[in-house]
Design a protein around this motif. Structure first.
Motif, PDB file in Angstrom:
ATOM      1  N   LEU A  81       1.052  -1.210  -0.114  1.00  0.00           N
ATOM      2  CA  LEU A  81       0.156  -0.053  -0.161  1.00  0.00           C
ATOM      3  C   LEU A  81       0.962   1.154  -0.006  1.00  0.00           C
ATOM      4  N   GLU A  82       0.490   2.290  -0.855  1.00  0.00           N
ATOM      5  CA  GLU A  82       1.251   3.288  -0.962  1.00  0.00           C
ATOM      6  C   GLU A  82       0.416   4.635  -0.235  1.00  0.00           C
ATOM      7  N   LYS A  83      -0.848   4.537  -0.529  1.00  0.00           N
ATOM      8  CA  LYS A  83      -1.496   5.804  -0.082  1.00  0.00           C
ATOM      9  C   LYS A  83      -3.028   5.474  -0.277  1.00  0.00           C
ATOM     10  N   VAL A  84      -3.826   6.171   1.036  1.00  0.00           N
ATOM     11  CA  VAL A  84      -5.099   5.952   0.906  1.00  0.00           C
ATOM     12  C   VAL A  84      -5.715   7.192   1.223  1.00  0.00           C
ATOM     13  N   SER A  85      -6.612   7.612   0.108  1.00  0.00           N
ATOM     14  CA  SER A  85      -7.251   9.058  -0.157  1.00  0.00           C
ATOM     15  C   SER A  85      -8.806   8.965   0.205  1.00  0.00           C
ATOM     16  N   LEU A  86      -9.101  10.065   1.226  1.00  0.00           N
ATOM     17  CA  LEU A  86     -10.721  10.297   1.448  1.00  0.00           C
ATOM     18  C   LEU A  86     -11.043  11.408   0.437  1.00  0.00           C
ATOM     19  N   VAL A  87     -11.983  11.140  -0.303  1.00  0.00           N
ATOM     20  CA  VAL A  87     -12.499  12.315  -1.359  1.00  0.00           C
ATOM     21  C   VAL A  87     -13.817  12.642  -0.985  1.00  0.00           C
ATOM     22  N   ILE A  88     -13.886  14.101  -0.793  1.00  0.00           N
ATOM     23  CA  ILE A  88     -15.124  14.599  -0.262  1.00  0.00           C
ATOM     24  C   ILE A  88     -15.479  15.478  -1.524  1.00  0.00           C
ATOM     25  N   THR A  89     -16.739  14.918  -2.002  1.00  0.00           N
ATOM     26  CA  THR A  89     -17.277  15.753  -3.259  1.00  0.00           C
ATOM     27  C   THR A  89     -18.903  16.645  -2.980  1.00  0.00           C
ATOM     28  N   ASN A  90     -18.881  17.379  -3.863  1.00  0.00           N
ATOM     29  CA  ASN A  90     -20.276  17.975  -3.845  1.00  0.00           C
ATOM     30  C   ASN A  90     -21.356  16.814  -4.341  1.00  0.00           C
ATOM     31  N   ALA A  91     -22.232  16.326  -3.509  1.00  0.00           N
ATOM     32  CA  ALA A  91     -23.082  15.248  -3.710  1.00  0.00           C
ATOM     33  C   ALA A  91     -23.948  15.458  -4.955  1.00  0.00           C
ATOM     34  N   HIS A  92     -24.299  16.721  -5.355  1.00  0.00           N
ATOM     35  CA  HIS A  92     -25.156  16.867  -6.542  1.00  0.00           C
ATOM     36  C   HIS A  92     -24.162  17.186  -7.725  1.00  0.00           C
ATOM     37  N   SER A  93     -23.452  17.937  -7.881  1.00  0.00           N
ATOM     38  CA  SER A  93     -22.527  18.490  -8.857  1.00  0.00           C
ATOM     39  C   SER A  93     -21.432  17.145  -9.218  1.00  0.00           C
ATOM     40  N   LYS A  94     -20.925  16.636  -8.107  1.00  0.00           N
ATOM     41  CA  LYS A  94     -20.021  15.558  -8.099  1.00  0.00           C
ATOM     42  C   LYS A  94     -18.222  16.245  -8.120  1.00  0.00           C
ATOM     43  N   GLU A  95     -18.461  17.480  -7.837  1.00  0.00           N
ATOM     44  CA  GLU A  95     -17.395  18.037  -7.890  1.00  0.00           C
ATOM     45  C   GLU A  95     -16.276  17.922  -6.650  1.00  0.00           C
ATOM     46  N   VAL A  96     -15.181  17.458  -6.980  1.00  0.00           N
ATOM     47  CA  VAL A  96     -14.356  17.207  -5.809  1.00  0.00           C
ATOM     48  C   VAL A  96     -13.918  18.333  -5.020  1.00  0.00           C
ATOM     49  N   LEU A  97     -14.019  18.630  -3.627  1.00  0.00           N
ATOM     50  CA  LEU A  97     -13.996  19.512  -2.894  1.00  0.00           C
ATOM     51  C   LEU A  97     -12.876  19.413  -2.061  1.00  0.00           C
ATOM     52  N   GLU A  98     -12.581  18.356  -1.577  1.00  0.00           N
ATOM     53  CA  GLU A  98     -11.262  17.968  -0.692  1.00  0.00           C
ATOM     54  C   GLU A  98     -11.086  16.705  -1.017  1.00  0.00           C
ATOM     55  N   CYS A  99      -9.627  16.458  -0.823  1.00  0.00           N
ATOM     56  CA  CYS A  99      -9.037  15.180  -0.775  1.00  0.00           C
ATOM     57  C   CYS A  99      -7.772  15.038   0.292  1.00  0.00           C
ATOM     58  N   TRP A 100      -8.054  14.132   1.188  1.00  0.00           N
ATOM     59  CA  TRP A 100      -7.144  13.902   2.269  1.00  0.00           C
ATOM     60  C   TRP A 100      -6.312  12.708   1.981  1.00  0.00           C
ATOM     61  N   GLU A 101      -5.177  12.809   1.872  1.00  0.00           N
ATOM     62  CA  GLU A 101      -4.510  11.805   1.599  1.00  0.00           C
ATOM     63  C   GLU A 101      -3.488  11.561   2.599  1.00  0.00           C
ATOM     64  N   PHE A 102      -3.233   9.947   2.956  1.00  0.00           N
ATOM     65  CA  PHE A 102      -2.321   9.327   4.017  1.00  0.00           C
ATOM     66  C   PHE A 102      -1.554   8.654   3.262  1.00  0.00           C
ATOM     67  N   LEU A 103      -0.333   9.139   3.259  1.00  0.00           N
ATOM     68  CA  LEU A 103       0.858   8.391   2.461  1.00  0.00           C
ATOM     69  C   LEU A 103       1.632   7.736   3.108  1.00  0.00           C
ATOM     70  N   VAL A 104       2.076   6.523   2.718  1.00  0.00           N
ATOM     71  CA  VAL A 104       2.826   5.429   3.466  1.00  0.00           C
ATOM     72  C   VAL A 104       4.044   5.078   2.700  1.00  0.00           C
ATOM     73  N   GLN A 105       5.134   5.358   3.594  1.00  0.00           N
ATOM     74  CA  GLN A 105       6.485   4.967   2.911  1.00  0.00           C
ATOM     75  C   GLN A 105       7.191   3.831   3.895  1.00  0.00           C
ATOM     76  N   THR A 106       7.642   2.789   3.352  1.00  0.00           N
ATOM     77  CA  THR A 106       8.504   1.703   4.046  1.00  0.00           C
ATOM     78  C   THR A 106       9.710   2.517   4.547  1.00  0.00           C
ATOM     79  N   GLU A 107       9.988   1.963   5.916  1.00  0.00           N
ATOM     80  CA  GLU A 107      11.281   2.662   6.351  1.00  0.00           C
ATOM     81  C   GLU A 107      12.139   1.564   6.682  1.00  0.00           C
ATOM     82  N   GLY A 108      13.606   1.747   6.579  1.00  0.00           N
ATOM     83  CA  GLY A 108      14.436   0.755   7.080  1.00  0.00           C
ATOM     84  C   GLY A 108      14.742  -0.232   6.070  1.00  0.00           C
ATOM     85  N   GLY A 109      14.198  -0.373   4.848  1.00  0.00           N
ATOM     86  CA  GLY A 109      14.506  -1.416   3.879  1.00  0.00           C
ATOM     87  C   GLY A 109      13.763  -2.702   4.322  1.00  0.00           C
TER      88      GLY A 109
END
Length: 206
Positions: A81-109
């Motif tokens: 897994l590299e990233k999880v995104s929480l996408v918030i959209t306008n329910a009527h227009s479907k326009e994306v208003l916010e995107c919360w990104e949780f980025l995961v990086q492996t440490e220490g090989g």
């Protein structure tokens, strides 16, 4: 004692996945509450990371998050897994208003680490303190994020490494984009095996 610790002060790869999945659950619930995606009365207090966090009581939301995060945890335990995104959209227009990104990086090989053996010695208490600092920042975002003055919906996207096997009923999707956006990076935390960054991208008010 949490299952994240196989032995004293030893975090396993699977344990790291549990810690991150738990953070995602509390973080996403907090965002849904803070951003007013659902009525406040559908949330209840829970104590975690030394904080009071609002968690949804809606059965559909709880089941949805459980399914998504269970799969996320499995991919995390395999370093897929590299990233999880929480996408918030306008329910009527479907326009994306916010995107919360949780980025995961492996440490220490640790890509080839045995999931059943301890591979990091970072204390769980310290990890939870770091997560608590991120959760405080999530709560504080309401002071500068634009008001969501429309009915909104949310979705969760999981970004994995290439050639990762998809479960049944899961489909590939494209990256989301926000017009006229601003980005804010919150604190990061580390389990000793994974580093997690939290970022919010939001549409500027016009």
């Amino acid at each position: 004692m949490t299952t994240a610790q196989a032995t004293r002060n030893a975090i396993t790869l699977k344990g790291s996945a549990v810690i991150i999945s738990e953070y995602l659950n509390y973080g996403i619930n907090s965002i849904l509450f803070q951003r007013g995606i659902y009525p406040a009365e559908t949330f209840e207090n829970d104590q975690k990371y030394g904080l009071t966090i609002l968690m949804s009581t809606d059965a559909k939301i709880k089941d949805f998050l459980k399914n998504v995060l269970t799969q996320s945890e499995e991919w995390l335990s395999k370093n897929e897994l590299e990233k999880v995104s929480l996408v918030i959209t306008n329910a009527h227009s479907k326009e994306v208003l916010e995107c919360w990104e949780f980025l995961v990086q492996t440490e220490g090989g640790q890509e080839n680490a045995d999931p059943n053996n301890p591979t990091a010695k970072k204390e769980l208490k310290r990890i939870q303190q770091e997560i608590g600092s991120v959760m405080r920042q999530i709560s504080a975002t309401v002071s500068y994020l634009p008001l969501l003055d429309c009915i909104c919906s949310f979705d969760i996207l999981i970004h994995t490494i290439k050639d990762c096997e998809l479960p049944e009923k899961w489909n590939e999707t494209n990256e989301v984009s926000i017009q006229n956006s601003q980005t804010v990076k919150l604190r990061s935390f580390s389990t000793g095996l994974h580093n997690v960054d939290t970022i919010v991208n939001y549409k500027l008010s016009t």
